[in-house]
Design a protein around this motif. Structure first.
Motif, PDB file in Angstrom:
ATOM      1  N   ARG A 122       0.804  -1.218   0.000  1.00 29.82           N
ATOM      2  CA  ARG A 122       0.000   0.000   0.000  1.00 29.82           C
ATOM      3  C   ARG A 122       0.836   1.268   0.000  1.00 29.82           C
ATOM      4  NH1 ARG A 122      -5.545   1.599   3.124  1.00 29.82           N
ATOM      5  NH2 ARG A 122      -5.667   3.665   2.209  1.00 29.82           N
ATOM      6  N   PHE A 123       1.965   1.247   0.699  1.00 28.12           N
ATOM      7  CA  PHE A 123       2.738   2.481   0.876  1.00 28.12           C
ATOM      8  C   PHE A 123       4.140   2.407   0.289  1.00 28.12           C
ATOM      9  CE2 PHE A 123      -0.140   2.000   4.563  1.00 28.12           C
ATOM     10  CZ  PHE A 123      -0.989   3.071   4.304  1.00 28.12           C
ATOM     11  N   ASN A 124       4.435   1.298  -0.405  1.00 25.77           N
ATOM     12  CA  ASN A 124       5.771   1.096  -0.963  1.00 25.77           C
ATOM     13  C   ASN A 124       6.843   1.211   0.113  1.00 25.77           C
ATOM     14  OD1 ASN A 124       7.530   0.499  -3.091  1.00 25.77           O
ATOM     15  ND2 ASN A 124       7.963   2.669  -3.482  1.00 25.77           N
ATOM     16  N   ASP A 125       6.495   0.722   1.302  1.00 31.16           N
ATOM     17  CA  ASP A 125       7.373   0.813   2.471  1.00 31.16           C
ATOM     18  C   ASP A 125       8.247  -0.436   2.545  1.00 31.16           C
ATOM     19  OD1 ASP A 125       8.570   0.947   4.947  1.00 31.16           O
ATOM     20  OD2 ASP A 125       6.724   0.561   6.067  1.00 31.16           O
ATOM     21  N   THR A 126       9.534  -0.257   2.392  1.00 29.76           N
ATOM     22  CA  THR A 126      10.480  -1.372   2.509  1.00 29.76           C
ATOM     23  C   THR A 126      11.523  -1.108   3.591  1.00 29.76           C
ATOM     24  OG1 THR A 126      11.895  -0.397   0.784  1.00 29.76           O
ATOM     25  CG2 THR A 126      10.225  -2.003   0.080  1.00 29.76           C
ATOM     26  N   LYS A 127      11.216  -0.154   4.480  1.00 27.83           N
ATOM     27  CA  LYS A 127      12.195   0.235   5.498  1.00 27.83           C
ATOM     28  C   LYS A 127      11.711   0.041   6.939  1.00 27.83           C
ATOM     29  CE  LYS A 127      14.602   3.572   2.559  1.00 27.83           C
ATOM     30  NZ  LYS A 127      15.065   4.978   2.404  1.00 27.83           N
ATOM     31  N   SER A 128      10.404  -0.103   7.147  1.00 23.75           N
ATOM     32  CA  SER A 128       9.902  -0.295   8.512  1.00 23.75           C
ATOM     33  C   SER A 128      10.461  -1.583   9.099  1.00 23.75           C
ATOM     34  CB  SER A 128       8.373  -0.333   8.508  1.00 23.75           C
ATOM     35  OG  SER A 128       7.842   0.956   8.276  1.00 23.75           O
ATOM     36  N   THR A 129      10.650  -1.587  10.413  1.00 26.61           N
ATOM     37  CA  THR A 129      11.243  -2.737  11.091  1.00 26.61           C
ATOM     38  C   THR A 129      10.181  -3.530  11.841  1.00 26.61           C
ATOM     39  OG1 THR A 129      11.713  -1.528  13.146  1.00 26.61           O
ATOM     40  CG2 THR A 129      13.392  -1.464  11.401  1.00 26.61           C
ATOM     41  N   MET A 130      10.478  -4.789  12.081  1.00 24.32           N
ATOM     42  CA  MET A 130       9.550  -5.677  12.784  1.00 24.32           C
ATOM     43  C   MET A 130      10.297  -6.469  13.853  1.00 24.32           C
ATOM     44  SD  MET A 130       6.583  -7.058  13.297  1.00 24.32           S
ATOM     45  CE  MET A 130       5.614  -6.491  11.896  1.00 24.32           C
ATOM     46  N   THR A 131       9.816  -6.378  15.090  1.00 24.83           N
ATOM     47  CA  THR A 131      10.335  -7.211  16.174  1.00 24.83           C
ATOM     48  C   THR A 131       9.238  -8.187  16.576  1.00 24.83           C
ATOM     49  OG1 THR A 131      11.736  -5.413  17.000  1.00 24.83           O
ATOM     50  CG2 THR A 131      11.322  -7.252  18.493  1.00 24.83           C
ATOM     51  N   VAL A 132       9.537  -9.470  16.470  1.00 26.92           N
ATOM     52  CA  VAL A 132       8.586 -10.523  16.836  1.00 26.92           C
ATOM     53  C   VAL A 132       9.034 -11.114  18.157  1.00 26.92           C
ATOM     54  CG1 VAL A 132       7.467 -12.672  16.135  1.00 26.92           C
ATOM     55  CG2 VAL A 132       8.259 -11.048  14.392  1.00 26.92           C
ATOM     56  N   VAL A 133       8.152 -11.096  19.156  1.00 29.53           N
ATOM     57  CA  VAL A 133       8.499 -11.675  20.449  1.00 29.53           C
ATOM     58  C   VAL A 133       7.500 -12.750  20.829  1.00 29.53           C
ATOM     59  CG1 VAL A 133       9.517  -9.490  21.197  1.00 29.53           C
ATOM     60  CG2 VAL A 133       7.201 -10.035  21.889  1.00 29.53           C
ATOM     61  N   ASP A 134       7.997 -13.744  21.526  1.00 30.88           N
ATOM     62  CA  ASP A 134       7.140 -14.815  22.050  1.00 30.88           C
ATOM     63  C   ASP A 134       7.839 -15.403  23.266  1.00 30.88           C
ATOM     64  OD1 ASP A 134       4.701 -16.639  20.446  1.00 30.88           O
ATOM     65  OD2 ASP A 134       5.602 -17.404  22.298  1.00 30.88           O
ATOM     66  N   ILE A 135       7.057 -15.734  24.267  1.00 32.01           N
ATOM     67  CA  ILE A 135       7.637 -16.305  25.483  1.00 32.01           C
ATOM     68  C   ILE A 135       8.059 -17.750  25.278  1.00 32.01           C
ATOM     69  CG2 ILE A 135       5.466 -17.164  26.468  1.00 32.01           C
ATOM     70  CD1 ILE A 135       6.460 -16.134  29.194  1.00 32.01           C
ATOM     71  N   ASN A 136       7.506 -18.375  24.225  1.00 35.02           N
ATOM     72  CA  ASN A 136       7.753 -19.793  23.990  1.00 35.02           C
ATOM     73  C   ASN A 136       8.796 -19.988  22.887  1.00 35.02           C
ATOM     74  OD1 ASN A 136       7.261 -22.513  22.664  1.00 35.02           O
ATOM     75  ND2 ASN A 136       5.975 -22.689  24.477  1.00 35.02           N
ATOM     76  N   PRO A 137       9.962 -20.551  23.209  1.00 37.93           N
ATOM     77  CA  PRO A 137      11.012 -20.722  22.202  1.00 37.93           C
ATOM     78  C   PRO A 137      10.585 -21.613  21.035  1.00 37.93           C
ATOM     79  CG  PRO A 137      11.888 -21.017  24.426  1.00 37.93           C
ATOM     80  CD  PRO A 137      10.406 -20.978  24.558  1.00 37.93           C
ATOM     81  N   ASP A 138       9.728 -22.598  21.298  1.00 37.60           N
ATOM     82  CA  ASP A 138       9.294 -23.490  20.227  1.00 37.60           C
ATOM     83  C   ASP A 138       8.412 -22.756  19.223  1.00 37.60           C
ATOM     84  OD1 ASP A 138      10.570 -25.877  21.181  1.00 37.60           O
ATOM     85  OD2 ASP A 138       9.035 -26.000  22.731  1.00 37.60           O
TER      86      ASP A 138
END
Length: 294
Positions: A122-138
Motif C-alpha cells: 500500500r505504501f511502498n514501504d520497505t524500510k519499517s522494522t519488525m520485532t517478533v516476540v514470544d515467550i515460547n522458544p518453540d
C-alpha cells in the motif's frame, strides 16, 4: 518413680511435636493461600505456575499451529487476520519515517509478515522494522523457520526475541509505533500487566491492536458455537494427538473478559479507545480492539 517421670516427659515431647507439626502445616497452608492464583483454563493455579503450564501447551502445538487455528475457527482466522492488518492500516506514508512494529506472542510470524507485506503493497514501504516476540522458544522457532523459507529470508529488518509479553525487558520505553497481539493475550498470566507494558513501549501516538477470541453476541449462534467447542479437544486428539492442550485452549477462550470489560482494561492502561472501542468478527467469536497512546 523414674519410669513415671520418663513417661510424662515422652508424652510432653509427643504433644509438643504434634503442636509444632500443626503450626507448620497451618503456616504452609497460609503461605499457599497468600500466593496469588489465576485460571489455567477451568483450573485454578498459582500465578507462578501458569507460565510453565501455558508454555507446555504451546510447545506441544507449535508445529501444528495453523491446523490448530483452522480447527478452532473453521479456517476463518485467516480472514480475521487479513482484516485486522487492513484495519490497522499501518505503514510508512510517503514522506514519513519508517515505523517500528512489535508483534507480541507472534511466534508463528503470521501477523508480522502480513503487516510488512501490507506496508509494502500500500505504501511502498520497505524500510519499517519488525520485532517478533514470544515467550515460547518453540513457537518462536516456528516463526524463524517460516521466515527462512519466505521472501523475508535474511531480511535485517526482522528480529525474533524470546520475551515475556508482560515485561518486555529487552524493549525500550517509547520505542515502538505499532504493537500487535493476535490470539495470544488471553494466555498471559496477568493481562493488565501486559497492556501496561504495551503502553510503556509505544511512542506517543502509537497504536495497540489486539485480535482475540471473544464473546458471541447472538444467542442462537452462541448455542451452536458452544456445542462446536465441545468437539475441539476431540479434533485435537485426532489431528495432533493432543486432547489436553486443545481443551485448555477452549477453556482459555471462555475465561477471557467480555468485550466491554477488555476495552476497560485497555483504557485502564492509559490508552485512548475510539468509539465504539472494538469490532466484533463473526458475531463476536473474535474481536478487534484498538487503542492509541496520546
Amino acid at each position: 518413680m523414674l519410669r513415671t517421670a520418663t513417661t510424662r516427659l515422652t508424652v510432653r515431647r509427643s504433644a509438643g511435636s504434634a503442636i509444632n507439626a500443626s503450626v507448620a502445616n497451618f503456616s504452609t497452608r497460609a503461605s499457599v493461600q497468600q500466593q496469588k492464583t489465576t485460571h489455567f483454563g477451568s483450573k485454578t493455579v498459582l500465578e507462578s505456575d501458569k507460565e510453565k503450564l501455558v508454555g507446555q501447551v504451546f510447545s506441544s502445538v507449535a508445529s501444528k499451529y495453523d491446523i490448530m487455528n483452522d480447527v478452532m475457527s473453521v479456517g476463518v482466522h485467516r480472514l480475521w487476520k487479513d482484516h485486522f492488518i487492513r484495519k490497522l492500516d499501518a505503514g510508512a506514508r510517503p514522506g514519513s519515517r519508517p515505523l517500528d512494529f512489535l508483534d507480541v506472542a507472534g511466534g508463528s510470524g503470521d501477523i508480522a509478515f502480513g503487516l510488512l507485506d501490507h506496508a509494502k503493497a500500500r505504501f511502498n514501504d520497505t524500510k519499517s522494522t519488525m520485532t517478533v516476540v514470544d515467550i515460547n522458544p518453540d513457537m518462536l522457532a516456528e516463526g524463524v523457520k517460516r521466515c527462512a523459507n519466505n521472501h523475508y529470508k535474511s531480511d535485517p529488518r526482522i528480529q525474533f526475541l524470546v520475551q515475556n509479553g508482560e515485561v518486555l525487558d529487552k524493549i525500550e520505553d517509547n520505542s515502538k509505533d505499532v504493537y500487535t497481539v493476535s490470539f495470544g493475550i488471553r494466555n498471559f498470566t496477568n493481562i493488565q500487566a501486559g497492556l501496561n507494558t504495551a503502553y510503556r513501549v509505544l511512542r506517543p501516538g502509537g497504536v495497540i491492536g489486539v485480535l482475540e477470541f471473544s464473546k458471541v453476541d447472538n444467542p442462537l449462534v452462541n448455542t451452536v458455537y458452544q456445542e462446536w467447542s465441545k468437539f475441539l479437544p476431540i479434533f485435537g486428539q485426532a489431528i495432533a494427538n493432543d486432547y489436553d492442550s486443545y481443551q485448555y485452549l477452549v477453556e482459555s477462550i471462555q475465561k477471557f473478559p467480555k468485550q466491554e470489560d477488555f476495552k476497560g482494561m485497555i483504557q485502564k492502561a492509559g490508552f485512548y479507545v475510539p468509539d465504539p472501542g472494538y469490532e466484533n468478527l463473526t458475531f463476536g467469536i473474535a474481536a478487534i480492539h484498538i487503542g492509541i497512546k496520546l
